[in-house]
Write a protein that holds these residues in place. Structure first.
Motif, PDB file in Angstrom:
ATOM      1  N   VAL A  52       0.955  -1.232   0.105  1.00  0.00           N
ATOM      2  CA  VAL A  52       0.077  -0.003   0.050  1.00  0.00           C
ATOM      3  C   VAL A  52       0.886   1.274   0.083  1.00  0.00           C
ATOM      4  N   ARG A  80      -2.598   3.703 -11.250  1.00  0.00           N
ATOM      5  CA  ARG A  80      -2.467   2.589 -10.053  1.00  0.00           C
ATOM      6  C   ARG A  80      -4.174   2.306  -9.872  1.00  0.00           C
ATOM      7  N   ASN A  81      -4.857   3.389  -9.751  1.00  0.00           N
ATOM      8  CA  ASN A  81      -6.347   3.221  -9.558  1.00  0.00           C
ATOM      9  C   ASN A  81      -6.975   2.489 -10.765  1.00  0.00           C
ATOM     10  N   ARG A  98      -2.330  -3.296  -7.737  1.00  0.00           N
ATOM     11  CA  ARG A  98      -2.841  -3.234  -6.428  1.00  0.00           C
ATOM     12  C   ARG A  98      -2.971  -4.776  -5.909  1.00  0.00           C
ATOM     13  N   ARG A  99      -3.169  -5.773  -6.787  1.00  0.00           N
ATOM     14  CA  ARG A  99      -3.370  -7.200  -6.356  1.00  0.00           C
ATOM     15  C   ARG A  99      -2.767  -7.979  -7.286  1.00  0.00           C
TER      16      ARG A  99
END
Length: 449
Positions: free
Chosen positions: A313, A360-361, A367-368
């Protein structure tokens, strides 16, 4: 209300402690015996009053409500290790606290590792003796629950985690799961602060305790590598692989390039201050630290790209998104600036951060997704993040010369073409091999198409 946080692509705000703090200056026990105030919030004198210079409890509730209306989450810094001696808990329940007098006549002050669970931060900051006081454990875990239910916050950043025994964190998490989580749509996020080895840090991260901790060890390696021209990025690659082994690809560990306890990264990248200097002492000396070199912004862009693309994160210390500089505390806590208070270069830096955050969003694989290193040498690193929907290649070059490298992806990674999403990296694909030209102090994120 102007949605600055939303505009730059951030979805959570971590707020330092808002408890009422002492209004006096106190002299530190260790040399040079300076006088300090509790401006930072970590010297609480009340369990449920807010610091009047920040605002009222009602105003804080309104802030949390407004954040939720803008799809933002709030993490509140919670101080469980100690209070200030003016705090009613210390005034009325001395048996909840230990002592800083050791049998050999020395003082147990800031002996972080030797007396990890009993050391005091200073003579006026008594540490709880949770090992011998069940009442203290019950009271402080109840206080944390009160802050959650009373204000609606979404989680905690826990100060000085390693100085608090495991059973405290188990009890707090048990209460959260039984008294708070049933009424929430999302799980409560708890991130701790521990300086030490990965075994110690990891020991607090599990289903019965914390969600994560700050990945400080990786940060310490990162900042040294980017302030030493002779350093080797293979050391960073080793650290990333170790982190993935210890915590897993889909970990929730907090990655940073700066914090309120450290020298501002821009001050280090600029060369205004070095890691060997006393950052606190430098905060009080002239000339003031400022950014003069374009290359400093370029270096930080690489670090921002790294921060937003590795497993974990990303946590951004306010101002780092546009290149705020400074020494250590208190110079690393300069007033936040917005809009026309930023220079032209700072506005450009903020735009870069916003684009990286948007990427990133947009791509869940950042993120995963998995992580695969494709190439690393002294100055260049290339890695891939991917999932069943997308695969990206991230590359950066920390030296002052352009680099042309060739990578041979694994057989399962078919790369018909690469589309640049951000940065100045160019590519050429021939015979199953990928050539990348990475400019000096350059970076890029490319999508396999």
């Amino acid at each position: 209300n102007e949605r600055y946080i939303n505009k730059i692509g951030v979805n959570t705000i971590w707020i330092s402690p808002i408890n009422k703090t002492t209004d006096k200056a106190w002299q530190e026990y260790p040399e040079p015996h300076r006088f300090y105030t509790g401006y930072h919030g970590y010297w609480p004198v009340s369990p449920d009053e807010t610091e009047p210079r920040f605002g009222t409890l009602t105003e804080f509730k309104q802030l949390v409500k407004a954040a939720h209306q803008h799809d933002l989450k709030i993490l509140l810094d919670f101080v469980s290790n100690h209070t200030h001696i003016e705090h009613p808990y210390y005034q009325n329940h001395r048996d909840w606290f230990g002592t800083y007098d050791l049998p050999d006549g020395t003082k147990n002050i800031r002996r972080w590792d030797e007396y990890r669970l009993t050391t005091w931060f200073d003579t006026f900051l008594p540490s709880f003796d949770y090992e011998n006081s069940a009442a203290a454990v019950d009271t402080m875990t109840d206080n944390a629950i009160w802050w959650m239910t009373e204000t609606g916050i979404d989680g905690f950043r826990h100060d000085a985690t390693k100085h608090v025994p495991y059973h405290f964190w188990r009890e707090l998490t048990r209460k959260i799961k039984t008294e708070v989580s049933p009424n929430r749509n999302l799980p409560v996020y708890q991130i701790g602060e521990t300086f030490g080895g990965d075994d110690l840090i990891k020991s607090y991260v599990n289903n019965g305790m914390l969600s994560s901790q700050f990945n400080a060890n990786q940060y310490f390696i990162l900042r040294r590598l980017f302030t030493d021209e002779n350093s080797d990025l293979n050391e960073l690659q080793t650290a990333i692989e170790k982190s993935n082994t210890v915590y897993g690809y889909n970990n929730l560990m907090g990655n940073i390039i700066g914090s309120h306890d450290q020298i501002r990264i821009m001050g280090l990248l600029e060369g205004d201050i070095t890691l060997s200097e006393n950052g606190v002492a430098r905060a009080f000396r002239e000339p003031a630290i400022k950014v003069d070199k374009q290359s400093t912004y370029q270096k930080e862009q690489i670090l921002l790209c790294y921060l937003l693309t590795i497993p974990g994160v990303p946590i951004v210390f306010y101002g780092d998104e546009f290149g705020m500089t400074g020494a250590n505390d208190p110079d690393n806590r300069r007033m936040m600036r917005f809009d026309d208070e930023l220079s032209a270069q700072e506005k450009a830096q903020l735009l870069v951060f916003s684009k990286l955050s948007k990427i990133r969003n947009q791509f869940a694989c950042l993120r995963r997704g998995d992580y695969l290193n494709l190439y690393t040498d002294k100055n260049v690193m290339v890695y891939s993040r991917g999932d069943s929907d997308n695969r990206l290649i991230i590359a950066f070059n920390k030296c002052q010369k352009d680099k042309n490298i060739v990578i041979s992806p694994p057989g399962w990674m078919t790369i018909p073409s690469l589309e640049p999403l951000i940065g100045t990296v160019t590519s050429d694909i021939e015979g199953g091999k990928v050539s990348l030209i990475i400019p000096a102090l350059g970076y890029g994120i490319l999508q396999i198409k």
